[in-house]
Design a protein around this motif. Structure first.
Motif, PDB file in Angstrom:
ATOM      1  N   ILE A 194      40.002  11.954  36.026  1.00 33.92           N
ATOM      2  CA  ILE A 194      41.225  12.512  35.434  1.00 33.92           C
ATOM      3  C   ILE A 194      40.868  13.433  34.268  1.00 33.92           C
ATOM      4  O   ILE A 194      41.415  14.536  34.132  1.00 33.92           O
ATOM      5  N   HIS A 195      39.943  12.989  33.432  1.00 36.58           N
ATOM      6  CA  HIS A 195      39.541  13.798  32.277  1.00 36.58           C
ATOM      7  C   HIS A 195      38.972  15.142  32.740  1.00 36.58           C
ATOM      8  O   HIS A 195      39.376  16.211  32.241  1.00 36.58           O
ATOM      9  N   VAL A 196      38.070  15.108  33.711  1.00 41.00           N
ATOM     10  CA  VAL A 196      37.434  16.349  34.184  1.00 41.00           C
ATOM     11  C   VAL A 196      38.462  17.254  34.867  1.00 41.00           C
ATOM     12  O   VAL A 196      38.485  18.466  34.640  1.00 41.00           O
ATOM     13  N   TYR A 197      39.329  16.664  35.695  1.00 43.92           N
ATOM     14  CA  TYR A 197      40.372  17.495  36.326  1.00 43.92           C
ATOM     15  C   TYR A 197      41.197  18.201  35.260  1.00 43.92           C
ATOM     16  O   TYR A 197      41.518  19.393  35.379  1.00 43.92           O
ATOM     17  N   SER A 198      41.537  17.474  34.176  1.00 43.19           N
ATOM     18  CA  SER A 198      42.387  18.083  33.137  1.00 43.19           C
ATOM     19  C   SER A 198      41.634  19.192  32.394  1.00 43.19           C
ATOM     20  O   SER A 198      42.225  20.203  32.028  1.00 43.19           O
ATOM     21  N   GLY A 237      52.996  20.796  38.954  1.00 41.99           N
ATOM     22  CA  GLY A 237      52.315  20.306  40.153  1.00 41.99           C
ATOM     23  C   GLY A 237      51.497  19.064  39.839  1.00 41.99           C
ATOM     24  O   GLY A 237      51.562  18.058  40.556  1.00 41.99           O
ATOM     25  N   ASP A 238      50.726  19.128  38.771  1.00 40.44           N
ATOM     26  CA  ASP A 238      49.896  17.983  38.385  1.00 40.44           C
ATOM     27  C   ASP A 238      50.747  16.725  38.157  1.00 40.44           C
ATOM     28  O   ASP A 238      50.343  15.616  38.525  1.00 40.44           O
ATOM     29  N   CYS A 239      51.904  16.913  37.536  1.00 41.45           N
ATOM     30  CA  CYS A 239      52.760  15.751  37.227  1.00 41.45           C
ATOM     31  C   CYS A 239      53.371  15.152  38.491  1.00 41.45           C
ATOM     32  O   CYS A 239      53.487  13.928  38.609  1.00 41.45           O
ATOM     33  N   LEU A 240      53.768  16.004  39.442  1.00 39.81           N
ATOM     34  CA  LEU A 240      54.292  15.469  40.704  1.00 39.81           C
ATOM     35  C   LEU A 240      53.194  14.735  41.468  1.00 39.81           C
ATOM     36  O   LEU A 240      53.453  13.756  42.175  1.00 39.81           O
ATOM     37  N   HIS A 241      51.975  15.212  41.300  1.00 42.00           N
ATOM     38  CA  HIS A 241      50.815  14.556  41.909  1.00 42.00           C
ATOM     39  C   HIS A 241      50.680  13.117  41.377  1.00 42.00           C
ATOM     40  O   HIS A 241      50.524  12.164  42.147  1.00 42.00           O
ATOM     41  N   ASP A 242      50.759  12.959  40.069  1.00 42.74           N
ATOM     42  CA  ASP A 242      50.734  11.608  39.476  1.00 42.74           C
ATOM     43  C   ASP A 242      51.909  10.767  39.946  1.00 42.74           C
ATOM     44  O   ASP A 242      51.763   9.578  40.233  1.00 42.74           O
ATOM     45  N   GLY A 253      52.319  11.353  29.430  1.00 37.54           N
ATOM     46  CA  GLY A 253      50.991  11.178  28.835  1.00 37.54           C
ATOM     47  C   GLY A 253      50.293  12.519  28.669  1.00 37.54           C
ATOM     48  O   GLY A 253      50.846  13.454  28.099  1.00 37.54           O
ATOM     49  N   MET A 254      49.073  12.599  29.229  1.00 42.18           N
ATOM     50  CA  MET A 254      48.210  13.760  29.035  1.00 42.18           C
ATOM     51  C   MET A 254      48.865  15.103  29.380  1.00 42.18           C
ATOM     52  O   MET A 254      48.817  16.046  28.572  1.00 42.18           O
ATOM     53  N   ALA A 255      49.475  15.202  30.564  1.00 40.80           N
ATOM     54  CA  ALA A 255      50.066  16.479  30.977  1.00 40.80           C
ATOM     55  C   ALA A 255      51.252  16.847  30.076  1.00 40.80           C
ATOM     56  O   ALA A 255      51.461  18.021  29.752  1.00 40.80           O
ATOM     57  N   GLY A 256      52.031  15.835  29.670  1.00 37.02           N
ATOM     58  CA  GLY A 256      53.129  16.085  28.735  1.00 37.02           C
ATOM     59  C   GLY A 256      52.610  16.613  27.406  1.00 37.02           C
ATOM     60  O   GLY A 256      53.206  17.513  26.797  1.00 37.02           O
ATOM     61  N   GLY A 257      51.486  16.062  26.944  1.00 33.35           N
ATOM     62  CA  GLY A 257      50.876  16.536  25.698  1.00 33.35           C
ATOM     63  C   GLY A 257      50.377  17.974  25.815  1.00 33.35           C
ATOM     64  O   GLY A 257      50.523  18.772  24.892  1.00 33.35           O
ATOM     65  N   GLN A 258      49.807  18.298  26.976  1.00 32.78           N
ATOM     66  CA  GLN A 258      49.352  19.682  27.196  1.00 32.78           C
ATOM     67  C   GLN A 258      50.548  20.636  27.192  1.00 32.78           C
ATOM     68  O   GLN A 258      50.474  21.740  26.649  1.00 32.78           O
ATOM     69  N   MET A 259      51.659  20.195  27.763  1.00 29.84           N
ATOM     70  CA  MET A 259      52.879  21.021  27.742  1.00 29.84           C
ATOM     71  C   MET A 259      53.330  21.255  26.304  1.00 29.84           C
ATOM     72  O   MET A 259      53.699  22.371  25.931  1.00 29.84           O
ATOM     73  N   MET A 260      53.310  20.192  25.496  1.00 28.85           N
ATOM     74  CA  MET A 260      53.677  20.339  24.074  1.00 28.85           C
ATOM     75  C   MET A 260      52.724  21.311  23.381  1.00 28.85           C
ATOM     76  O   MET A 260      53.143  22.112  22.545  1.00 28.85           O
ATOM     77  N   ASP A 261      51.452  21.222  23.723  1.00 28.04           N
ATOM     78  CA  ASP A 261      50.454  22.094  23.105  1.00 28.04           C
ATOM     79  C   ASP A 261      50.740  23.560  23.454  1.00 28.04           C
ATOM     80  O   ASP A 261      50.670  24.446  22.587  1.00 28.04           O
ATOM     81  N   LEU A 262      51.090  23.813  24.717  1.00 29.36           N
ATOM     82  CA  LEU A 262      51.421  25.183  25.124  1.00 29.36           C
ATOM     83  C   LEU A 262      52.661  25.684  24.385  1.00 29.36           C
ATOM     84  O   LEU A 262      52.715  26.832  23.950  1.00 29.36           O
TER      85      LEU A 262
END
Lengths: 300, 300
Positions: A82-86, B120-125, A158-167
């Motif tokens: 998961i870390h590497v994919y992100s 896409g990543d979030c729907l994947h999860d 979690g992680m993807a939500g945080g990346q969205m906030m970062d963007l």
């Protein structure tokens, strides 16, 4: 004979890095067909890079509950997927647009964007495949719990939500509570999973996980503050990636909001707090204590 | 009173579409923070579009083994998460670069590329979160099997591997066996999962899944040939996406390799074969028979 803590941690990191590389090497054998490039891209990003801190955290949380090496490595491998994919997706031109990662060209630079997107997607699948394999844990209920917790940590909460906030931060810089919340999602959620993994594998009831959660929360923030310090003071040759990017993008960080001295003091406070949360444990928590000290040592 | 097959299939598709939309609406409630845009993007792609054929296939395979509506809908929802995530990523400029999907702007056009990648990543999860929830199946072993099978179908040995082959086809057009192999991965693997889902949920042993696998393989190819026919003969206003793209990109398709007439005959042969694989089942397989007929009806 006393083994000093940095040496003990280094030995544990080296052993974990070898185990993770070995597992990736086996799982990502390159097929002799048109998908070869996809597997090469996964290998480029997954093998031979990174400190493998997250797998080590999983191992450290497994130590608390007598969970063995194979379960720890396989669960750590899933987190690392998961870390590497992100990292692959976050490095893309449409996201953070980074050219270097772990001292190598990023996947979309070494290959191309389409291959990078797909390689990330495939590592994302691989994480869950690994968790449901019975070698990870003989009990399917525990395996389901691992999947549930990891999907939660990596998704929009979690992680993807945080990346969205970062963007979104590029539009208007955040205040300290919002930066804290963003980092708790972007990097903290996976740390939370690592600490919870041992408890899930050992079927430890919720009420006995409170200290671990406190440790995870404090450690995650300490790591992030240290990262921000490295971004300001670090050397790209040492960190293996571009530095000074946040400041250039006009983004608020812990350092820009608190200043270097206060950020450093705050990181130390968080590390002390993290270790306090382990007071109910004996020597089986020594690795977790070492990791907490390491969180700030690397930024000094 | 006899209900004719198209009407019966339409009613089943409508019921499934309503169920899937309702589930997505609940799962993707928009939070009042900086992640709102991410959830809006997921809703844009996931709600109110698509025929929901894959969830219907899951329901049809569940019908064979007396698996109830809730398990079928939740498992179908997970497949649809994977399908929608793959459409979002495949539509990106670095991949197929499509502007329209299901009659609406693609996610990266309606939002932006970074948001599309993350949605896409979030729907994947989300797909895997849904599968491990006990509402999908009370037995954690069955839930683990669903995760294992879905991750296999969507990863490098399935859908993503097929997309990689499709991207590589731009360099040199494929022959018929290679196009067949590519489509078996790219679209066939998820169809295989849909058919296997009922058997997994019912804990049907491997040896009783042979007919289902044959049906899935033939149906998947029939659908793809019909898609290729629509791409040549279709109307963008009806299909809701660009047509004629494969020919413009110089890619080999079933139609370019076989010609329209032979492709049409081959699709009919595959549909007949698919239905033959169901000879051991009675009226509980009627929905699967209807779907097989529908595979080619839509391209006439």
């Amino acid at each position: 004979m006393r083994v000093d803590a940095p040496t003990r941690l280094d030995a544990a990191l080296t052993a974990m890095a070898e185990a993770i590389d070995g597992q990736f090497d086996q799982l990502l054998a390159v097929p002799q067909d048109q998908r070869a490039r996809l597997y090469e891209a996964m290998r480029h990003s997954a093998i031979g890079g990174g400190k493998r801190l997250r797998p080590l955290l999983v191992k450290a949380s497994c130590d608390l509950f007598n969970i063995g090496w194979e379960s720890a490595v396989r669960t750590g491998l899933a987190v690392e997927c998961i870390h590497v994919y992100s990292l692959i997706h976050d490095d893309l031109p449409a996201m953070d647009d980074d050219d270097m990662r772990r001292g190598k060209p990023t996947v979309h630079r070494a290959f191309d964007e389409a291959t990078a997107i797909l390689a990330g997607d495939c590592l994302h699948d691989l994480a869950f495949s690994i968790l449901v394999d019975e070698r990870t844990h003989p009990d399917p209920f525990a395996r389901c719990e691992l999947v549930r917790a990891l999907a939660l940590s990596s998704g929009p909460a979690g992680m993807a939500g945080g990346q969205m906030m970062d963007l979104a931060a590029q539009a208007s810089p955040y205040d300290l509570p919002t930066v804290t919340r963003m980092q708790q999602l972007k990097t903290g959620a996976l740390v939370d999973f690592c600490m919870e993994a041992g408890a899930i594998l050992a079927r430890v009831p919720e009420e006995r996980r409170v200290g671990l959660r406190g440790y995870a929360r404090d450690l995650g923030l300490a790591f992030q503050i240290a990262d921000d310090l490295l971004d300001v003071e670090g050397d790209a040759a040492v960190t293996g990636k571009a530095v000074g990017k946040d400041a250039a993008a006009g983004k608020a960080t812990f350092v820009s909001l608190m200043g270097v001295d206060q950020a450093r003091a705050q990181a130390q406070l968080l590390v002390d707090q993290a270790k306090d949360h382990l007071h109910g444990f004996g020597s089986e928590a020594d690795l977790l204590r070492d990791v907490a000290d390491f969180a700030i040592r690397r930024s000094h």
